[in-house]
Write a protein that holds these residues in place. Structure first.
Motif, PDB file in Angstrom:
ATOM      1  N   PHE A  75       3.554   5.068 -12.555  1.00  0.00           N
ATOM      2  CA  PHE A  75       3.608   5.347 -11.114  1.00  0.00           C
ATOM      3  C   PHE A  75       4.798   4.881 -10.294  1.00  0.00           C
ATOM      4  O   PHE A  75       5.167   3.709 -10.369  1.00  0.00           O
ATOM      5  N   GLU A  76       5.435   5.908  -9.984  1.00  0.00           N
ATOM      6  CA  GLU A  76       6.720   5.839  -9.354  1.00  0.00           C
ATOM      7  C   GLU A  76       6.614   5.287  -7.822  1.00  0.00           C
ATOM      8  O   GLU A  76       5.989   5.960  -6.820  1.00  0.00           O
ATOM      9  N   LEU A  77       7.113   4.208  -7.653  1.00  0.00           N
ATOM     10  CA  LEU A  77       6.861   3.356  -6.416  1.00  0.00           C
ATOM     11  C   LEU A  77       8.374   3.446  -5.641  1.00  0.00           C
ATOM     12  O   LEU A  77       9.372   3.770  -6.278  1.00  0.00           O
ATOM     13  N   PRO A  78       8.625   2.982  -4.310  1.00  0.00           N
ATOM     14  CA  PRO A  78       9.916   3.301  -3.913  1.00  0.00           C
ATOM     15  C   PRO A  78      10.939   2.330  -4.562  1.00  0.00           C
ATOM     16  O   PRO A  78      12.003   2.756  -4.579  1.00  0.00           O
ATOM     17  N   SER A  94       1.076  -1.330  -0.001  1.00  0.00           N
ATOM     18  CA  SER A  94      -0.167   0.033   0.014  1.00  0.00           C
ATOM     19  C   SER A  94       0.968   1.380   0.037  1.00  0.00           C
ATOM     20  O   SER A  94       1.662   1.547   0.994  1.00  0.00           O
ATOM     21  N   ILE A  95       0.745   1.959  -1.175  1.00  0.00           N
ATOM     22  CA  ILE A  95       1.834   3.267  -1.330  1.00  0.00           C
ATOM     23  C   ILE A  95       1.104   4.305  -1.558  1.00  0.00           C
ATOM     24  O   ILE A  95       0.279   4.300  -2.350  1.00  0.00           O
ATOM     25  N   LEU A  96       1.492   5.309  -0.964  1.00  0.00           N
ATOM     26  CA  LEU A  96       1.033   6.747  -1.202  1.00  0.00           C
ATOM     27  C   LEU A  96       2.090   7.465  -2.437  1.00  0.00           C
ATOM     28  O   LEU A  96       3.271   7.446  -2.211  1.00  0.00           O
ATOM     29  N   VAL A  97       1.242   7.409  -3.613  1.00  0.00           N
ATOM     30  CA  VAL A  97       1.874   7.785  -4.703  1.00  0.00           C
ATOM     31  C   VAL A  97       2.402   9.205  -4.880  1.00  0.00           C
ATOM     32  O   VAL A  97       1.386  10.121  -4.310  1.00  0.00           O
ATOM     33  N   GLN A  98       3.521   9.457  -5.075  1.00  0.00           N
ATOM     34  CA  GLN A  98       4.121  10.833  -5.287  1.00  0.00           C
ATOM     35  C   GLN A  98       4.210  11.392  -6.459  1.00  0.00           C
ATOM     36  O   GLN A  98       4.206  12.707  -6.665  1.00  0.00           O
ATOM     37  N   THR A  99       4.698  10.463  -7.326  1.00  0.00           N
ATOM     38  CA  THR A  99       4.906  11.020  -8.793  1.00  0.00           C
ATOM     39  C   THR A  99       4.208  10.113  -9.749  1.00  0.00           C
ATOM     40  O   THR A  99       4.476   8.730  -9.445  1.00  0.00           O
TER      41      THR A  99
END
Length: 185
Positions: free
Chosen positions: A129-132, A110-115
């Protein structure tokens, strides 16, 4: 590393004040959280790529291939900005197809997308979707983008966020409301 996303369920989550995209990918399910700020910066690019005429072009094409009216009084020129009930139902049928939802509880991340990066290529829009530790990639054709924008539009109004939608999108929503069809996104 890249994860190819195949199917989405998009909904507004009030207690988070964000959109949740539950996505099924080639390596499992993932939950992507999108903020109002991110969506506000993304929407103009999505709408520009889609071009609102594509919605009505599809509907006009369907009208050209529709059987002639049985009653002569039904044969009259229609205002292209106000679809007829028959035309509206065809438009709805083209943009609203029942699909099963992606189960958010089955997500491994579960990730908060920044970019989010957009790469338009002819009739495919590639969203990255850029993920960590990787990228999640979603390929959208115009029809799929219309469906996704409809889900965002509905959630946006549920959130009661400031209106920023173009008139053609509001018109399409009014048509869908008048001529409902079962849909899960």
């Amino acid at each position: 590393r890249q994860m190819q996303l195949r199917k989405l369920t998009t909904r507004y989550v009030a207690n988070e004040d964000r959109f949740l995209i539950s996505a099924e990918g080639d390596r499992g399910n993932i939950n992507l959280w999108l903020t109002q700020r991110l969506i506000k910066s993304l929407l103009p690019h999505l709408l520009e790529w889609l071009d609102p005429r594509t919605v009505y072009d599809d509907a006009r094409s369907a009208q050209l291939h529709a059987p002639p009216a049985e009653n002569a009084s039904d044969n009259h020129v229609q205002n292209s900005s106000a679809p007829t009930p028959q035309l509206a139902s065809q438009l709805v049928a083209q943009t609203r197809k029942a699909v099963s939802q992606v189960d958010a509880s089955k997500a491994t991340q579960s990730i908060l997308v920044q970019t989010i990066h957009l790469q338009p290529r002819d009739d495919i829009l590639r969203l990255i979707f850029e993920l960590p530790n990787e990228e999640a990639i979603l390929l959208l054709q115009p029809e799929h983008l219309r469906i996704w924008l409809g889900a965002l539009y509905n959630g946006w109004h549920q959130a009661d966020w400031p209106d920023l939608w173009p008139d053609w999108m509001k018109q399409a929503h009014r048509v869908r409301s008048q001529y409902p069809a079962p849909m899960m996104h």
